[in-house]
Design a protein around this motif. Structure first.
Motif, short mmCIF file in Angstrom:
data_model
loop_
_atom_site.label_atom_id
_atom_site.label_comp_id
_atom_site.label_asym_id
_atom_site.label_seq_id
_atom_site.Cartn_x
_atom_site.Cartn_y
_atom_site.Cartn_z
N GLN A 183 1.02 -1.13 0.05
CA GLN A 183 0.09 -0.06 0.00
C GLN A 183 0.89 1.25 0.06
N PRO A 184 0.63 2.27 -0.85
CA PRO A 184 1.29 3.43 -0.59
C PRO A 184 1.30 4.16 0.57
N LEU A 185 2.28 4.62 1.12
CA LEU A 185 2.51 5.30 2.56
C LEU A 185 1.84 6.56 2.24
N ARG A 186 1.90 7.26 1.23
CA ARG A 186 1.31 8.53 1.00
C ARG A 186 -0.08 8.80 1.63
N GLY A 187 -0.33 9.73 2.67
CA GLY A 187 -1.65 9.79 3.42
C GLY A 187 -1.77 9.17 4.65
N VAL A 188 -1.04 8.09 4.68
CA VAL A 188 -1.21 7.10 6.01
C VAL A 188 -0.47 7.99 7.38
N ARG A 189 0.29 8.81 7.14
CA ARG A 189 0.95 9.74 8.40
C ARG A 189 -0.23 10.60 8.72
N GLY A 190 -1.08 11.20 7.93
CA GLY A 190 -2.05 12.11 8.18
C GLY A 190 -3.34 11.41 8.74
N LEU A 217 -0.40 0.91 13.37
CA LEU A 217 -1.45 0.23 12.69
C LEU A 217 -0.93 -1.28 12.17
N PRO A 218 -1.70 -2.29 12.29
CA PRO A 218 -1.39 -3.55 11.70
C PRO A 218 -1.10 -3.52 10.22
N VAL A 219 -0.12 -4.28 9.93
CA VAL A 219 -0.08 -4.58 8.30
C VAL A 219 -0.22 -6.11 8.20
N LEU A 220 -1.09 -6.06 7.11
CA LEU A 220 -1.68 -7.60 6.93
C LEU A 220 -1.30 -8.09 5.55
N ASP A 221 -0.79 -9.32 5.57
CA ASP A 221 -0.57 -10.21 4.16
C ASP A 221 -1.88 -10.27 3.43
N GLY A 233 3.29 -7.72 10.06
CA GLY A 233 3.96 -6.77 10.93
C GLY A 233 3.26 -5.35 11.57
N ALA A 234 3.80 -4.23 11.55
CA ALA A 234 3.18 -3.02 12.34
C ALA A 234 3.77 -2.00 11.69
N LEU A 235 3.17 -0.88 11.23
CA LEU A 235 3.62 0.39 11.07
C LEU A 235 3.47 1.32 12.17
N HIS A 236 4.56 1.90 12.50
CA HIS A 236 4.70 2.89 13.58
C HIS A 236 4.92 4.23 13.04
N GLY A 237 4.04 4.96 13.57
CA GLY A 237 4.32 6.49 13.40
C GLY A 237 5.69 7.06 13.42
#
Length: 281
Positions: free
Chosen positions: A201-208, A218-222, A229-233
């Motif tokens: 998934q594109p990272l753009r917009g996720v930070r906002g 946020l959880p990252v699903l296959d 895994g997990a995406l930490h701010g």
């Protein structure tokens, strides 16, 4: 004292400069090595004790880290990178020339090299490039007391829940488990699935979205719904000028929908209530 160190370096008094450098605290050393460039960096940095070197590296900006790594020999760079979280490795090496990157990769331990290669193979700007492969999670049959203990041990607020096969079921938080019967299974306390991401998934917009919803991870699903895994701010790359411009032109209905969907999903509200919440924030 930083000026004195740089002055001594210019005069070729490397031993005197190194002695002065070792007298600085970590914050001052971060400023010093962020200001240096080229051959001056290894002259001083190679004399810093390893634990202090790690502290300096962690305190530097992404750009300063990249300059530092480019100045050190590959083995020294690898020693700095080995204990760092995977997203920090990606950020530090993202702009590294191919030959230099290959040399550092060869100097890394095999497991770190494999993990880093996997992340770097993800498309630039994708979630998978910056996620942590190990998410803080428990299985659905874990007692609430065990889940609370894990949150406390890791000083975390959010805990993901998966089934025995690793499929993501949802999340709980420290506050949602407070006062609950410790013998109950954590599955009974799920708050919902919330917002999920995929590695490509594109990272753009996720930070906002994370910032507006007050979500730090946020959880990252296959593709099979497993917890990849997990995406930490805090692991996201620095904001670019283009992102800032895009945010200035955003808002209105798009902001209401995105914020409502994220916030509502995290607390389990129906869509209409979520949209209302988004409009009110």
């Amino acid at each position: 004292m930083i000026e004195a160190i740089i002055h001594n370096l210019h005069l070729g008094r490397t031993r005197r400069a190194a002695d002065l450098c070792l007298r600085l605290d970590v914050a001052a050393q971060v400023r010093l090595f962020s200001a240096l460039d080229g051959s001056d960096i290894p002259v001083l940095f190679n004399r810093v004790p390893y634990r202090r070197a790690l502290a300096i590296f962690r305190g530097m900006s992404v750009g300063a880290r990249q300059r530092l790594l480019s100045a050190l020999d590959p083995a020294a760079a690898a020693r700095l990178l080995t204990p760092a979280p995977l997203p920090e490795l990606v950020l530090a090496l993202d702009e590294t020339p191919v030959e230099r990157l290959q040399a550092i990769l060869r100097a890394l331990p095999a497991d770190r090299r494999k993990a880093l290669l996997g992340a770097l193979q993800q498309p630039s700007g994708a979630v998978g490039r910056y996620m942590r492969p190990q998410a803080l999670a428990v299985t659905s049959g874990t007692p609430v007391a065990g889940a609370r203990a894990k949150l406390s041990r890791h000083e975390a607020y959010v805990l993901f829940v998966q089934d025995a096969r690793g499929r993501y079921l949802g999340f709980v938080t420290r506050s949602s488990l407070a006062g609950r019967d410790g013998r109950e299974t954590v599955e009974r306390e799920l708050l919902g699935t919330g917002m999920t991401l995929s590695p490509d998934q594109p990272l753009r917009g996720v930070r906002g979205l994370m910032a507006r919803a007050g979500v730090g991870v946020l959880p990252v699903l296959d593709e099979w719904g497993g917890l990849a895994g997990a995406l930490h701010g805090r692991d996201l790359p620095p904001v670019t000028v283009n992102e800032v411009r895009a945010r200035r032109h955003g808002g209105g209905l798009r902001r209401m929908l995105s914020l409502g969907a994220v916030t509502g999903g995290l607390i389990g509200l129906p869509l209409i209530a979520a949209l209302t919440l988004g409009a009110l924030v």
